[in-house]
Structure formats: C-alpha cells, structure tokens
Design a protein around this motif. Sequence first.
Motif, mmCIF file in Angstrom:
data_model
loop_
_atom_site.group_PDB
_atom_site.id
_atom_site.type_symbol
_atom_site.label_atom_id
_atom_site.label_comp_id
_atom_site.label_asym_id
_atom_site.label_seq_id
_atom_site.Cartn_x
_atom_site.Cartn_y
_atom_site.Cartn_z
ATOM 1 N N CYS A 102 13.848 -5.525 -0.123
ATOM 2 C CA CYS A 102 13.702 -5.274 -1.557
ATOM 3 C C CYS A 102 13.552 -6.592 -2.325
ATOM 4 N N TRP A 106 10.114 -7.663 -4.259
ATOM 5 C CA TRP A 106 10.297 -7.753 -5.709
ATOM 6 C C TRP A 106 9.967 -9.159 -6.215
ATOM 7 N N ILE A 117 17.430 -0.087 -9.219
ATOM 8 C CA ILE A 117 17.439 0.339 -7.826
ATOM 9 C C ILE A 117 17.758 1.828 -7.835
ATOM 10 N N ILE A 204 12.904 0.230 -7.705
ATOM 11 C CA ILE A 204 12.895 0.058 -6.255
ATOM 12 C C ILE A 204 13.539 1.307 -5.667
ATOM 13 N N GLY A 287 6.817 -0.721 -9.321
ATOM 14 C CA GLY A 287 7.959 -0.629 -8.424
ATOM 15 C C GLY A 287 7.578 -0.695 -6.960
ATOM 16 N N LEU A 288 8.526 -0.333 -6.117
ATOM 17 C CA LEU A 288 8.380 -0.334 -4.663
ATOM 18 C C LEU A 288 9.130 0.867 -4.130
ATOM 19 N N SER A 400 6.591 2.433 3.589
ATOM 20 C CA SER A 400 6.717 1.779 2.288
ATOM 21 C C SER A 400 5.521 2.117 1.407
#
Length: 419
Positions: A102, A106, A117, A204, A287-288, A400
Amino acid sequence: MSINLYSKMLQQRFYCRIKYFSRAYYTVKNHNIAKDENFMAKQLYSRIKATGPITIADYMKEILTNPFGGFYMHKNVFGSSGDFITSPELCQMFGEMVAIWCLNEWSKIGSPKPFQIVELGPGTGSLSQDILRVFQQFKCLNSCSLSLVEVSPYLSNLQGQRLCLKSNNITIPSSPFYKEGIAKEGVQVRWFKRIEDVPDVFSIFIAHEFFDALPIHKFQKTENGYREVLVDNDEKEGHFRYVISRNETPAVKTYIKPSECRDHLEISPQSLLTVNTISNKLESFGGLALVADYGHGGEGTDTFRAFKKHKLHDPLIQPGSADLTADVDFGRLKEAALEGDRVIAFGPVTQQDFLSKMGIHQRYKALEKIASGKQIEALRMSFNMMMDEEQMGKRFKFLSLVPAVLEKIVEKYPVVGFS
C-alpha cells in the motif's frame, strides 16, 4: 522503491506477536444471545415449507448474517479456538507485506491526501492494526482515516477493542456509519455496513478473505440445459437436501454465458456488484485495491463447502454452526472490474509469489534473529503455512486494481508484487 521501503522497515524494532501459532484475541461478552443451536435450522425449515426451495445464495446469506442466529453475528470465529484461521491472525508478517504494498503504490503516485484505508470484512481487526502500525512507522498517517465495512455487530466490537482507545455506536438513523472511534495511532475509524457508504475520497481498498463469504448461485448442466441447484427440506424436520430446479431460474438466464461448458459452476452476483463499486470509486476519486482470497481463474466447478473447528463440514447439517464458503472466481471478478475501461487489473498471482516479491523472506530472517524459544517455532510454522504450496501458498491468490488514468505510470513503474 519497495526494496528501499522494506530496508527502512527492517530498521524498526517490530516484534512478532505469535503465541502458540496464533495471535491473542480480545473477547466481547454478550449475554443476550439465544443458545438454541437449532435456531437457524428451524428458521430455514419454516421458510422453505412456506415458500418452497431456496437458492444457495439465500441459504448462505441467511446462515451467515441472520441478525439472531447468523454465524458471523455473535461470536469470534477466527483463530485456533474458532472455526478457521487467516494469514493476518497467523503472524504480523502478512499484514506488514500488505502495508508495504500500500505504501509503495500510494507513494509512487505522489501520496495523495486526504486518503482512507478501507478494509472489507476486517475480521478481528488484526490486518488493519498491522497496516496502521507500519504507516505510523513511516509517519504517513497525516490526513488518513480508516473505514471498515462490517455487518456483524459482534465483530465490530472486537475490532473496536483491538484498534481503538475508545469507540462509540452511532444512534442517528441517517448516519452512513454506525460506529466510530479513534485508533491508538490517532486515526479516525468508522464502521459501515455497505461499501457504497464509505466516503468518496482517495481510497486504498483491502479485501482479504472477503469475497469467499459472499453468497453464490450454483448451477448444474443437465440434458435440458443449465439448471440451478437449490436447497429444499428433507423428510425429517430441520434436515435439508439439494434439488435441481425444474425450469430455468432468473439466475440461469442472467448469469450463464452462451460459451459456458462446465458441468457445474458457481457465480456470486454480490461479488460482481462489489468489485463494480470499487472500480467506480477508483475511477471517480482515485485509489488502489488489493484483493486476496482463495480461488481460481475461472475453471472452478463445485467448491461450496463448510468449515467447523478447522475441519470440513457438511453445509446442510446444523446450519449456523459452521462457516460457509466458496472459491472466488478471479476470472469473473477481474472481468467485471475491467468493464468500461475504468481500471487496470494485475494478477491474480499466488500468495507465495506475491509475498516473496514483497520481501517476506528477508522479513522472516530479521524476525528470526530477535525471536526465541517457542516464538521461533511459531514463526517458522506460520511462515510455512502462508508460503507452502500445499497449504496457503498456491491456493490463495492476489489481484490488484488501479485507475486506468495511471496506465503510463504503472507501465514505467510496474505494480510491485505482480511484475
């Protein structure tokens, strides 16, 4: 970049919190829960008697999240004393590798702030706890908040005790969150029942062993085409059996592709809706996302099963006493995420591959040097369980997602753990 971050992390004095092969757990007392072990069986039997056979999806939803007798709703099901154990409960190393992933991704895109998060189905809170600890070590918690998507009031209390100095339930009906607190690291923590309700900011997303518990529809290929597998009452009250629908159900017409050729398959509409929501939020607000679960690439067939006290259990016997689960179809999940070119997907890759690339071998050696006695034995067993191909190493997969707008960046700096 991840290697530099990892080298810096090794300089911090983190200590392995393993004890007898699992973490310590908080307990939450609840004296108001009925002790009738046959509650769910009676509930389901009456429903089926009144309305007819139900789908596996309805069966799972009722058993896992019924407010009065649902499996996840009134007890801690994790750890050596529960029904199953997950990687974050085994040892801090798993959470540290996720946290470094992360941080790496990021920071690669400029460390956007404010950010949150978001953990889906946070269990005991141990994974979020490890992530916050690592972020704090790197002084990266400014403008950060933690959003937890959790339907179980019991587990949310457990998470609150683990993560927060103090947490409070929210009684305002219009509030999108039902609980809030301040983490020991000073971060605001809020609990939501739906992913749709989490704040619209750079996020995230972490989903570890979340999708496997979402309801599935089961289908069987017959001489008349695909038919849905349903749950019906058996002759004896409180006993159940599988039956095949006589005609095409709405789910057959909606989810079976013309190209499908497997004799048996499972589809989770709720999983597809959830990943669709994640993709929309990533596209709109940045985001991720990191998804980790046991599953397959689209070739899976009959994987619906139950676990009770760490052993396989018949899903139709004593409903409510065992966890119900099915392998995640990463192929279908990835396909849903990629619709509309909103995000880019990487993986799935095996847990063994992902954790190796994140540097877990180096972390293991560093912890081994400062551990002693039973800690070393526990550390070794936990590491082997997470990495061995015969245990979690190959069966668990990582996927991901990043916004499509970052395509040029990830081409130049590939997403760590998947390249």
